[in-house]
Design an enzyme around this catalytic site. Structure first.
Site: not given
Ligand SMILES: *Cc1c(COP(=O)(O)O)cnc(C)c1O
Length: 305
Positions: A159
């Site tokens: 992320k």
């Molecule tokens: C954070 C995110 C998600 C969702 O992830 P969760 O862990 O369910 O919050 C999906 N796609 C992207 C691009 C993200 O940044």
């Protein structure tokens, strides 16, 4: 309206909200060399609060740092307790929590192995990301003209802050065109995910979500996959196309911010007979019961404050 809270955890200390600042030459501000998490803490029906899937979020934060090559300079449990402390220090019963790690001041070139890795953790009240109305009756999505990351262009399992320019472009494009959320296709043209959510479709009772290639493997996605399997739905992780999505009986987005949000329309085509459809409604209701502490079967996903 500006965000406002009491305290932010910054590099090991709880500092006043307004004092949590960085220098303008912070490496991450220039090159996107940060990585973050989005976590939710929920007020349970019994009066307690619990952070949803804390271990999995903290693990992914560490994974993000490892992938990028600038790992978090703290032990796992220290980060976990810091997250809990931030919620308490702000007196929040229910909130969104944002840990963000980033390369700080030092070398301004791209190769900056000695710049410090900072960690900040903030928390604030945040309702339904795609709106209460969206959660209830579904949202209107549009396929963006921007393609999702190729797995060898960006590290999609991390992320990482820099990845989100792609999401910002897509989200802004479709919002300005009058839609609520952007669906992004991968470099081969298959459906990947939304700007900050994963995507599911249902047809003939079969639940499908895209495989963890060009997508961020969401923890909400994992929760919904687990719940759907436990409930006896036929579930697969496989690629699907834009036209398959048009002809789905149901579709929904999952994410910590968006929770479980039904998709009412894709590219001006109505999805299914009614929105939310029966499977979406069933899975969404189960998810909301779990986060509210009303489903003992999934109590392992709750970290009580
Ligand atoms: C954070 C995110 C998600 C969702 O992830 P969760 O862990 O369910 O919050 C999906 N796609 C992207 C691009 C993200 O940044």
């Amino acid at each position: 309206m500006a965000l406002q809270g009491k305290k932010i955890w910054l590099d090991g200390e709880m500092v006043d909200w307004d004092k949590a600042q960085v220098h303008v030459l912070t490496h991450a501000l220039h090159y996107g060399t940060g990585y973050f998490e989005g976590i939710r803490c929920y007020a349970l029906d019994d009066g307690r609060s619990a952070v949803f899937r804390l271990d999995e979020h903290v693990r992914r934060l560490f994974d993000s740092g490892k992938i990028l090559g600038f790992p978090l300079p703290y032990p796992f449990d220290r980060v976990k307790s810091a997250i809990m402390d931030v919620v308490r220090a702000n007196g929040l019963k229910e909130c969104y929590i944002r840990p963000v790690a980033f390369l700080g001041l030092g070398e301004m070139g791209l190769y900056a192995p000695d710049n410090p890795v900072h960690l900040a953790i903030a928390a604030w009240s945040w309702g339904a990301y795609l709106g209460d109305e969206g959660i209830k009756n579904g949202i209107r999505a549009k396929v963006s003209s921007y393609t999702r990351h190729h797995v060898n262009v960006m590290m999609t399992k991390s992320k990482v802050s820099g990845n989100y320019i792609n999401s910002v472009l897509a989200k802004t494009e479709v919002k300005k065109a009058g839609y609520d959320e952007a669906i992004m296709l991968d470099t081969e043209g298959y459906v990947a995910e939304a700007s900050g959510e994963n995507i599911f479709m249902v047809r003939d009772q079969r639940v499908k979500t895209t495989p963890p290639t060009s997508i961020l493997p969401g923890i909400t996605r994992d929760s919904l996959l687990t719940v759907a399997r436990d409930k006896g739905y036929q579930v697969t992780e496989e690629r699907f196309t834009r036209d398959e999505l048009y002809t789905a009986d149901e579709a929904f987005f999952t994410g910590t911010a968006a929770e479980v949000t039904p998709i009412r329309e894709v590219d001006n085509r109505k999805i299914g007979e009614r929105c939310p459809g029966p499977a979406t409604q069933d899975l969404q209701q189960t998810f909301f019961n779990i986060i509210k502490g009303k489903d003992a079967k999934y109590a392992r996903w709750l970290a009580y404050l």
